[in-house]
Write an enzyme that holds these catalytic residues in place. Sequence first.
Site, short mmCIF file in Angstrom:
data_model
loop_
_atom_site.label_atom_id
_atom_site.label_comp_id
_atom_site.label_asym_id
_atom_site.label_seq_id
_atom_site.Cartn_x
_atom_site.Cartn_y
_atom_site.Cartn_z
N ARG A 226 -1.53 72.11 6.86
CA ARG A 226 -1.13 72.71 5.63
C ARG A 226 -1.89 72.11 4.79
O ARG A 226 -1.36 71.32 4.96
CB ARG A 226 0.32 73.14 6.31
N HIS A 274 -8.66 79.22 6.67
CA HIS A 274 -7.36 79.17 7.91
C HIS A 274 -7.84 79.98 9.25
O HIS A 274 -6.88 80.89 9.85
CB HIS A 274 -5.97 80.06 7.17
P1 NDP Z 1 4.01 69.64 16.56
O1 NDP Z 1 5.30 70.52 16.27
O2 NDP Z 1 3.68 70.13 18.19
O3 NDP Z 1 3.72 68.57 16.34
C1 NDP Z 1 3.72 67.82 14.78
C2 NDP Z 1 3.57 66.35 14.51
O4 NDP Z 1 3.92 66.28 13.65
C3 NDP Z 1 4.64 65.66 15.48
O5 NDP Z 1 3.70 64.54 16.03
C4 NDP Z 1 5.00 65.28 14.66
O6 NDP Z 1 6.36 63.35 15.29
C5 NDP Z 1 4.58 64.91 13.62
N1 NDP Z 1 5.47 64.43 12.88
C6 NDP Z 1 6.40 65.86 11.61
N2 NDP Z 1 6.74 64.91 10.57
C7 NDP Z 1 6.11 64.01 10.49
C8 NDP Z 1 6.41 63.09 9.31
N3 NDP Z 1 7.49 63.18 8.67
N4 NDP Z 1 6.03 61.73 9.98
C9 NDP Z 1 4.94 61.88 10.26
N5 NDP Z 1 4.51 62.65 11.58
C10 NDP Z 1 5.55 63.62 11.85
O7 NDP Z 1 3.83 71.30 15.32
P2 NDP Z 1 1.78 71.33 17.07
O8 NDP Z 1 1.27 70.27 16.92
O9 NDP Z 1 2.13 72.72 17.54
O10 NDP Z 1 0.90 72.09 14.52
C11 NDP Z 1 0.80 71.23 14.30
C12 NDP Z 1 0.74 72.19 12.60
O11 NDP Z 1 -0.75 73.21 12.51
C13 NDP Z 1 2.22 73.12 12.71
O12 NDP Z 1 2.90 72.64 11.90
C14 NDP Z 1 0.75 74.53 11.33
O13 NDP Z 1 1.48 73.53 10.22
C15 NDP Z 1 -0.76 74.01 12.31
N6 NDP Z 1 -2.02 75.05 12.55
C16 NDP Z 1 -2.62 75.12 12.02
C17 NDP Z 1 -3.59 76.69 12.56
C18 NDP Z 1 -4.63 76.76 12.14
O14 NDP Z 1 -5.74 77.75 12.31
N7 NDP Z 1 -4.77 75.98 10.91
C19 NDP Z 1 -2.66 77.23 13.46
C20 NDP Z 1 -1.64 76.39 14.88
C21 NDP Z 1 -1.34 75.25 13.88
P3 NDP Z 1 6.70 63.40 16.77
O15 NDP Z 1 5.75 63.61 17.49
O16 NDP Z 1 7.84 62.13 16.04
O17 NDP Z 1 7.75 65.31 16.79
#
Ligand code: NDP
Length: 311
Positions: A226, A274
């Site tokens: 993002r 995107h």
């Molecule tokens: P998930 O919720 O499965 O994974 C998020 C990861 O980020 C987890 O490992 C989580 O940690 C970590 N995280 C969250 N907050 C923090 C923090 N404060 N500090 C450190 N680590 C953190 O999401 P997805 O993998 O499904 O998706 C990730 C992002 O990808 C989406 O939120 C979206 O913004 C983006 N996206 C972009 C697309 C595009 O086309 N460009 C398409 C789809 C998604 P933990 O494992 O400990 O919970």
Amino acid sequence: MTVNVLFAARKAAWESYEAPLRAALKAAGVKARLSVDLPAEEVDYIVYAPNSDLQDFAPFTRAKAVLNLWAGVEGIVKNPTLTQPLARMVDEEGLTQGMVEWVTGHVLRHHLGMDAHIVNPDHDWIEQAPPLARDRVVTILGLGTLGSACAEMLVRLGFQVRGWSRSGRKVENVACFRGQDGLEAALGGADIVVLLLPDTPATENVMSAHALSLIKRGGVIINPGRGPLIDDAALLSALDSGQVGHATLDVFRIEPLPRDHPYWAHPRVTVTPHIASETRTDSAARVIAENIRRGEAGEPFLHLVDRAAGY
Ligand code: NDP
């Protein structure tokens, strides 16, 4: 019993989702009245895209869940009218696979130095073979559904992969970190950094001037996560100083990226609109239908969002 499912998304989404969703609900054994227009008090489930007109969830007194069509939930998670459980999209067959392909492609572009040969106006004979993947460190911030799938693929290709998450989640053959010290360790000397964190107050500007200073000089930032994850001014300055060699950016604070934004004109920035990955209707419809089936069977919903954590 028939369940009432409201589809709250833009017209184009309805046109592509209607048939797959009807088929998936039928296959899941759910008898449903699926429509874009239902009386709020009769709705059992809301299939939702954050760019829809629906912003007030208070009238949906009977709704058992809001099922987000997108993986990212920053557009709904803070909505104060939302009291229903919120599930996000995890579409392994479509969205995850697409992200693995996009990230792998862009990592390999920079790893192999492809640009030097694709854009070679003076027809220079550049006899410099790229190093092997095992000599490159790729750090992935965010080891969730998408980040861990990308990490696994990059491990298979032989890269030295590091990952960072909130909980310190473990992925096989990946050096996993958490916390501020862990972030510094994960970024220290990295050749390529991939951002796959959600947009939350805790992740905003995670790629700060300091974070950018930690990677290997001339390293690459790839952001399909993002826009707010990056301090844009710090990145532009790091690109100009040579600390960052290239940035491949798919997501931005404002989308579409304004035509006069410096990223468009910067010679060492690649902008993609995107498109890193998108939910595929057939597989996503199955995920939605399965959650409605679970709701009706009294089973826990899949992919519930932690409202306090914001993702
Ligand atoms: P998930 O919720 O499965 O994974 C998020 C990861 O980020 C987890 O490992 C989580 O940690 C970590 N995280 C969250 N907050 C923090 C923090 N404060 N500090 C450190 N680590 C953190 O999401 P997805 O993998 O499904 O998706 C990730 C992002 O990808 C989406 O939120 C979206 O913004 C983006 N996206 C972009 C697309 C595009 O086309 N460009 C398409 C789809 C998604 P933990 O494992 O400990 O919970």
